[in-house]
Design a protein around this motif. Structure first.
Motif, PDB file in Angstrom:
ATOM      1  N   LEU A  82       8.104   9.817 -24.368  1.00 13.87           N
ATOM      2  CA  LEU A  82       7.303   9.992 -23.164  1.00 13.87           C
ATOM      3  C   LEU A  82       6.456  11.238 -23.345  1.00 13.87           C
ATOM      4  CD1 LEU A  82       6.882   9.009 -20.135  1.00 13.87           C
ATOM      5  CD2 LEU A  82       8.506  10.827 -19.537  1.00 13.87           C
ATOM      6  N   SER A  83       5.140  11.075 -23.300  1.00 15.09           N
ATOM      7  CA  SER A  83       4.242  12.220 -23.396  1.00 15.09           C
ATOM      8  C   SER A  83       3.991  12.785 -22.003  1.00 15.09           C
ATOM      9  CB  SER A  83       2.904  11.821 -24.033  1.00 15.09           C
ATOM     10  OG  SER A  83       3.091  11.431 -25.377  1.00 15.09           O
ATOM     11  N   VAL A  84       4.085  14.114 -21.890  1.00 14.71           N
ATOM     12  CA  VAL A  84       3.889  14.807 -20.616  1.00 14.71           C
ATOM     13  C   VAL A  84       2.625  15.660 -20.743  1.00 14.71           C
ATOM     14  CG1 VAL A  84       4.931  16.331 -18.899  1.00 14.71           C
ATOM     15  CG2 VAL A  84       6.392  14.872 -20.329  1.00 14.71           C
ATOM     16  N   LEU A  85       1.606  15.338 -19.938  1.00 12.11           N
ATOM     17  CA  LEU A  85       0.311  15.996 -20.060  1.00 12.11           C
ATOM     18  C   LEU A  85      -0.101  16.680 -18.762  1.00 12.11           C
ATOM     19  CD1 LEU A  85       0.107  12.923 -21.556  1.00 12.11           C
ATOM     20  CD2 LEU A  85      -2.004  13.946 -22.370  1.00 12.11           C
ATOM     21  N   ASP A  86      -0.930  17.706 -18.893  1.00 16.76           N
ATOM     22  CA  ASP A  86      -1.580  18.325 -17.740  1.00 16.76           C
ATOM     23  C   ASP A  86      -2.722  17.398 -17.330  1.00 16.76           C
ATOM     24  OD1 ASP A  86      -3.336  19.866 -16.068  1.00 16.76           O
ATOM     25  OD2 ASP A  86      -2.438  21.698 -16.860  1.00 16.76           O
ATOM     26  N   SER A  87      -2.640  16.849 -16.125  1.00 13.97           N
ATOM     27  CA  SER A  87      -3.631  15.857 -15.703  1.00 13.97           C
ATOM     28  C   SER A  87      -5.004  16.474 -15.460  1.00 13.97           C
ATOM     29  CB  SER A  87      -3.157  15.137 -14.432  1.00 13.97           C
ATOM     30  OG  SER A  87      -2.969  16.065 -13.381  1.00 13.97           O
ATOM     31  N   ARG A  88      -5.093  17.790 -15.354  1.00 17.20           N
ATOM     32  CA  ARG A  88      -6.381  18.444 -15.121  1.00 17.20           C
ATOM     33  C   ARG A  88      -7.168  18.642 -16.407  1.00 17.20           C
ATOM     34  NH1 ARG A  88      -3.271  23.203 -12.082  1.00 17.20           N
ATOM     35  NH2 ARG A  88      -2.073  22.834 -14.004  1.00 17.20           N
ATOM     36  N   THR A  89      -6.467  18.785 -17.528  1.00 18.65           N
ATOM     37  CA  THR A  89      -7.124  19.085 -18.795  1.00 18.65           C
ATOM     38  C   THR A  89      -6.817  18.079 -19.897  1.00 18.65           C
ATOM     39  OG1 THR A  89      -5.274  20.408 -19.623  1.00 18.65           O
ATOM     40  CG2 THR A  89      -6.911  21.551 -18.251  1.00 18.65           C
ATOM     41  N   GLY A  90      -5.718  17.349 -19.743  1.00 19.03           N
ATOM     42  CA  GLY A  90      -5.276  16.452 -20.801  1.00 19.03           C
ATOM     43  C   GLY A  90      -4.416  17.138 -21.837  1.00 19.03           C
ATOM     44  N   ALA A  91      -4.160  18.433 -21.672  1.00 12.49           N
ATOM     45  CA  ALA A  91      -3.339  19.153 -22.642  1.00 12.49           C
ATOM     46  C   ALA A  91      -1.922  18.579 -22.672  1.00 12.49           C
ATOM     47  CB  ALA A  91      -3.288  20.638 -22.289  1.00 12.49           C
ATOM     48  N   LEU A  92      -1.397  18.408 -23.875  1.00 14.85           N
ATOM     49  CA  LEU A  92      -0.046  17.878 -24.041  1.00 14.85           C
ATOM     50  C   LEU A  92       0.961  18.996 -23.830  1.00 14.85           C
ATOM     51  CD1 LEU A  92       1.721  15.430 -24.843  1.00 14.85           C
ATOM     52  CD2 LEU A  92       1.454  16.159 -27.226  1.00 14.85           C
ATOM     53  N   LYS A  93       1.781  18.868 -22.777  1.00 17.04           N
ATOM     54  CA  LYS A  93       2.784  19.897 -22.474  1.00 17.04           C
ATOM     55  C   LYS A  93       4.013  19.756 -23.360  1.00 17.04           C
ATOM     56  CE  LYS A  93       1.746  20.300 -17.514  1.00 17.04           C
ATOM     57  NZ  LYS A  93       2.366  20.185 -16.155  1.00 17.04           N
ATOM     58  N   THR A  94       4.518  18.546 -23.455  1.00 20.38           N
ATOM     59  CA  THR A  94       5.725  18.296 -24.239  1.00 20.38           C
ATOM     60  C   THR A  94       5.875  16.805 -24.487  1.00 20.38           C
ATOM     61  OG1 THR A  94       8.098  18.834 -24.395  1.00 20.38           O
ATOM     62  CG2 THR A  94       7.314  18.015 -22.285  1.00 20.38           C
ATOM     63  N   THR A  95       6.762  16.465 -25.399  1.00 16.69           N
ATOM     64  CA  THR A  95       7.095  15.072 -25.681  1.00 16.69           C
ATOM     65  C   THR A  95       8.600  14.906 -25.533  1.00 16.69           C
ATOM     66  OG1 THR A  95       5.249  14.853 -27.226  1.00 16.69           O
ATOM     67  CG2 THR A  95       6.999  13.210 -27.372  1.00 16.69           C
ATOM     68  N   VAL A  96       9.000  13.925 -24.755  1.00 18.49           N
ATOM     69  CA  VAL A  96      10.412  13.674 -24.499  1.00 18.49           C
ATOM     70  C   VAL A  96      10.861  12.481 -25.347  1.00 18.49           C
ATOM     71  CG1 VAL A  96      12.148  13.142 -22.746  1.00 18.49           C
ATOM     72  CG2 VAL A  96      10.145  14.528 -22.144  1.00 18.49           C
ATOM     73  N   ALA A  97      11.845  12.689 -26.182  1.00 17.38           N
ATOM     74  CA  ALA A  97      12.387  11.602 -27.001  1.00 17.38           C
ATOM     75  C   ALA A  97      13.317  10.741 -26.155  1.00 17.38           C
ATOM     76  CB  ALA A  97      13.143  12.164 -28.196  1.00 17.38           C
ATOM     77  N   LEU A  98      13.197   9.428 -26.315  1.00 14.39           N
ATOM     78  CA  LEU A  98      14.007   8.482 -25.553  1.00 14.39           C
ATOM     79  C   LEU A  98      14.883   7.673 -26.506  1.00 14.39           C
ATOM     80  CD1 LEU A  98      11.128   7.171 -23.249  1.00 14.39           C
ATOM     81  CD2 LEU A  98      12.847   8.887 -22.648  1.00 14.39           C
ATOM     82  N   ASP A  99      15.929   7.080 -25.973  1.00 15.75           N
ATOM     83  CA  ASP A  99      16.829   6.273 -26.793  1.00 15.75           C
ATOM     84  C   ASP A  99      16.268   4.881 -27.087  1.00 15.75           C
ATOM     85  OD1 ASP A  99      18.649   8.275 -26.985  1.00 15.75           O
ATOM     86  OD2 ASP A  99      20.024   7.502 -25.482  1.00 15.75           O
ATOM     87  N   ALA A 100      15.292   4.451 -26.294  1.00 19.84           N
ATOM     88  CA  ALA A 100      14.729   3.107 -26.460  1.00 19.84           C
ATOM     89  C   ALA A 100      13.269   3.114 -26.042  1.00 19.84           C
ATOM     90  CB  ALA A 100      15.521   2.099 -25.623  1.00 19.84           C
TER      91      ALA A 100
END
Length: 339
Positions: A82-100
């Protein structure tokens, strides 16, 4: 918030009971690079343009935005992240690894909960910590997902069952089931809190069905076009926008009268739609030609066509920031539109 779907959805004759699984571990990986920052201005009425492009995980699918925290979540199905982005700039804050793999995304901006659909399950994530709280398996395919911001219930569409699973937003437990017409293949859902209803698109039937949120009973059914898919609701203007994948159009449904008032021709194979509720602009991702059609919500006419990445799919707008983020499935990128 609206979400994207791939058409057609394969029907699978699967049935099953609710089963709670152990909470999945989520690993947050901070991105090493981000696009150039954009000015976080209020919505502008200028021309729509691509202001930034951000690389995310493999095969980004759907997207949704917490407009309170200005955070957009993008499910990367092949990367199982799951990619987590700042919706104002598009900057990637973090990436969350998932099991599936995850496909659908819905956000409750009040509780800061994020809901992800897997193949037969829904994962609940804490948006403040980006940690998985729990995963619930329903034993049947689930696709589109949406949150009722007033009741905090969650609606997960089950295409194979011609049904919508009504879930407790805290635990994910199924509390009710709403049925659509047999063999209609429901795929997506949008909530209308003003009318105490939710709308469900059915791609095989080419319809949208309105349900009462208090009873989960059918109120209206409206024919919209070939392979009706994604939904975007503008409650202020009493309009529901439905992209019809099969005929390259968007149907405009008057939610008060429950009828189509206009059909707008857009690009090839539209598969994602959202609306800026402040400006009234509607953004439609055209998966077949790599563009986004911009519709003026006052006239319901296309005013611009913007080239983005290959196979735009998930579309999510932050009305307060004046941005729209578009997940490009083939490129593994997100285009940030301003205007």
């Amino acid at each position: 918030m609206p979400h994207a779907s791939l058409a057609p959805v394969t029907r699978r004759p699967v049935r099953g009971r609710l089963a709670l699984t152990a909470a999945c571990a989520a690993v947050a990986l901070t991105a090493a690079a981000a696009p150039a920052a954009l000015a976080a201005d209020a919505p502008k009425a200028g021309a729509t343009e691509v202001a930034a492009t951000t690389t995310v995980g493999g095969t980004p699918y759907e997207a949704d935005t917490n407009t309170r925290t200005h955070t957009t979540y993008v499910a990367n199905s092949s990367a199982k992240s799951l990619s987590v982005l700042d919706s104002r700039t598009g900057a990637l804050k973090t990436t969350v690894a998932l099991d599936a793999s995850a496909f659908g995304v819905a956000v409750d901006s009040t509780t800061d909960r994020v809901y992800l659909t897997g193949t037969t399950s829904v994962t609940i994530l804490d948006g403040a910590t980006n940690k998985v709280i729990t995963t619930v398996d329903y034993g049947t395919k689930v696709h589109g997902i949406e949150v009722n911001p007033e009741t905090h219930q969650v609606y997960a569409v089950a295409p194979s069952d011609d049904a919508v699973l009504v879930l407790d937003g805290e635990t994910g437990a199924q509390v009710a089931t709403a049925s659509v017409a047999a063999d209609s293949t429901p795929v997506q859902v949008a909530v209308d809190t003003k009318n105490h209803s939710y709308w469900v698109s059915s791609t095989a039937a080419g319809t949208v069905t309105e349900f009462d949120t208090r009873t989960n009973e059918v109120v209206n059914t409206v024919t919209t076009g070939t392979n009706a898919q994604n939904l975007a609701l503008d409650a202020q203007r009493h309009k529901l926008y439905v992209d019809n994948y099969g005929d390259g159009t968007v149907a405009v449904v008057n939610t008060s009268a429950a009828k189509v008032t206009k059909t707008v021709t857009v690009g090839a194979k539209p598969l994602g739609v959202d609306v800026n509720t402040e400006t009234g602009r509607v953004y439609v991702g055209n998966s077949g030609d790599g563009t986004v059609s911009v519709i003026d919500g006052h006239s319901d006419k296309v005013t611009a066509t913007v080239t983005v990445g290959t196979f735009p799919l998930g579309v999510s707008t932050d009305s307060g920031a004046g941005t729209t983020l578009v997940a490009n499935r083939t490129d593994g990128t997100v285009s940030v539109l301003r205007g």
